[in-house]
Design an enzyme around this catalytic site. Structure first.
Site, PDB file in Angstrom:
ATOM      1  N   GLU A  29       0.811  -1.230   0.000  1.00  0.00           N
ATOM      2  CA  GLU A  29       0.000   0.000   0.000  1.00  0.00           C
ATOM      3  C   GLU A  29       0.837   1.270   0.000  1.00  0.00           C
ATOM      4  O   GLU A  29       1.213   1.775   1.061  1.00  0.00           O
ATOM      5  CB  GLU A  29      -0.942   0.010   1.216  1.00  0.00           C
ATOM      6  CG  GLU A  29      -1.835   1.250   1.244  1.00  0.00           C
ATOM      7  CD  GLU A  29      -2.806   1.301   2.430  1.00  0.00           C
ATOM      8  OE1 GLU A  29      -2.751   0.410   3.294  1.00  0.00           O
ATOM      9  OE2 GLU A  29      -3.605   2.247   2.473  1.00  0.00           O
ATOM     10  N   LYS A  87      -2.553  -2.052  -3.104  1.00  0.00           N
ATOM     11  CA  LYS A  87      -3.584  -1.155  -2.551  1.00  0.00           C
ATOM     12  C   LYS A  87      -3.086   0.255  -2.756  1.00  0.00           C
ATOM     13  O   LYS A  87      -2.100   0.656  -2.129  1.00  0.00           O
ATOM     14  CB  LYS A  87      -3.784  -1.471  -1.072  1.00  0.00           C
ATOM     15  CG  LYS A  87      -4.723  -0.511  -0.349  1.00  0.00           C
ATOM     16  CD  LYS A  87      -5.201  -1.091   0.971  1.00  0.00           C
ATOM     17  CE  LYS A  87      -6.025  -0.105   1.742  1.00  0.00           C
ATOM     18  NZ  LYS A  87      -6.704  -0.696   2.903  1.00  0.00           N
ATOM     19  N   GLY A 134      -9.083   6.881   1.447  1.00  0.00           N
ATOM     20  CA  GLY A 134      -8.225   8.057   1.642  1.00  0.00           C
ATOM     21  C   GLY A 134      -8.882   9.320   2.161  1.00  0.00           C
ATOM     22  O   GLY A 134      -8.268  10.376   2.104  1.00  0.00           O
TER      23      GLY A 134
END
Ligand code: 13P
Length: 340
Positions: free
Chosen positions: A177, A219, A262
């Site tokens: 990620e 990710k 996010g």
């Protein structure tokens, strides 16, 4: 390393148009979210909340995996069932967050480096008997006039690749990620440029560190204008910019891309994921999936607020968001799914 098992788990996490529930907030982050809503910042409150999430009836119809944190993976339901067993019973694959957080990076003002490699091999070995089958490590990349720097991007990419290699050695599928943050007034084009550079660097390091791409998931962030950028493009433009960037950088051997949310609203995250799948699903080599925390959990958290009488309503809100995102994977999400 049992590569066939890693590949099977990686594929299962993005199969059937399902996605991942990220519920791995560290204790300080979870406490911060609780504090905003007046919920006690205590271990028992965190256990009750995580129990609410992972025992929501019907969750497994849309959720393939759930990411836990070190505290949660050791907890049990009111009946004494380990959380990991409750997930297995619901057909949801348990995963574990293993980075130790993003810390200020020396000599790089305004930038962070994810820590946690020291002792990681032993920690991974301990999570396997607890039932984890995949892991997550998040690196954050801030955008500003002079950043990200080469030092920050390269150090985080190397760290992600070393983590991923250790995971595969331990038999855990690594979710890699690198998150380019939304904070700032930067444009969508600037986010695309930074995301492209970051992903190129990450995949170069994954190759150097001999990570098997078939047995991992990426990710990443969607390519978005900064939160305070005056121009906010529609979902179709976000979809085009995101997929263009991914096609240039992510090898076809990677089974899936599980986006983080996010800080987008729950509805925008679903609409943007939907636009990507409407326009590109049949033309891209990887699944365009989700691994949202806030965009799945936030409505449920706001209903619950620590009140036991709100558990059922909060679970319904959670399952609704999970269903919306499964629909988005199919390109079947519409605004009419909301507000019912
Ligand atoms: P958000 O979807 O809230 O960005 O969280 C995803 C995640 O797992 C961050 O590491």
């Amino acid at each position: 390393m049992n590569m066939p098992a890693l590949i099977e788990t990686a594929r299962a996490l993005v199969a059937d148009d399902k996605g991942i529930l990220a519920m791995d907030e560290s204790t300080p982050t979870c406490n911060k979210r609780f504090a905003k809503l007046g919920i006690p910042q205590a271990e028992e409150a965190r256990r009750c909340y995580r129990q609410l999430l992972l025992t929501a009836p019907g969750l497994g119809e849309s959720i393939s995996g759930a990411i836990l944190c070190d505290e949660t993976i050791r907890q049990r339901t009111d009946e004494g069932t380990p959380f990991v067993t409750a997930l297995d019973d619901a057909g949801i694959i348990p995963g574990i967050k293993v980075d130790a957080g993003a810390k200020d990076m020396a000599a790089h003002p305004g930038e962070k480096i994810a820590e946690g490699l020291d002792g990681l091999r032993d920690r991974l070995a301990a999570y396997v008997p607890l039932g984890a089958r995949f892991a997550k490590w998040r690196a954050v990349i801030a955008v500003g006039a002079e950043i990200p720097s080469r030092g920050c991007v390269e150090a985080n990419a190397l760290t992600l690749a070393r983590y991923a290699a250790l995971c595969q050695e331990a038999g855990l599928v690594p979710i890699v990620e690198p998150e380019v943050l939304m904070e700032g007034a930067h444009t969508l084009e600037r986010c695309r440029e930074v995301t492209e550079h970051v992903l190129r660097t990450v995949f170069s390091q994954l190759y150097t560190q001999r990570v098997k791409l078939e047995g991992m998931l990426l990710k990443c962030n969607m390519v978005l204008p900064g939160l305070t950028c005056p121009t906010q493009e529609p979902a179709e433009e976000v979809a085009d910019a995101t997929v263009k960037c991914l096609l240039r950088t992510v090898p076809a051997a990677v089974p899936g891309i599980t986006f983080l949310s996010g800080g987008q609203s729950a509805e925008l995250a679903s609409a943007r994921l939907n636009a990507m799948n409407v326009r590109f699903k049949s033309r891209v080599p990887w699944a365009l999936a989700f691994s949202f925390a806030r965009a799945i959990q936030q409505p449920a958290l706001e209903i619950w607020r620590g009140d036991a009488s709100k558990v059922v309503a909060a679970q319904q809100a959670l399952v609704h968001r999970a269903r919306c995102n499964r629909a988005a994977r199919r390109g079947e999400y519409t605004a009419s799914m909301e507000g019912g």
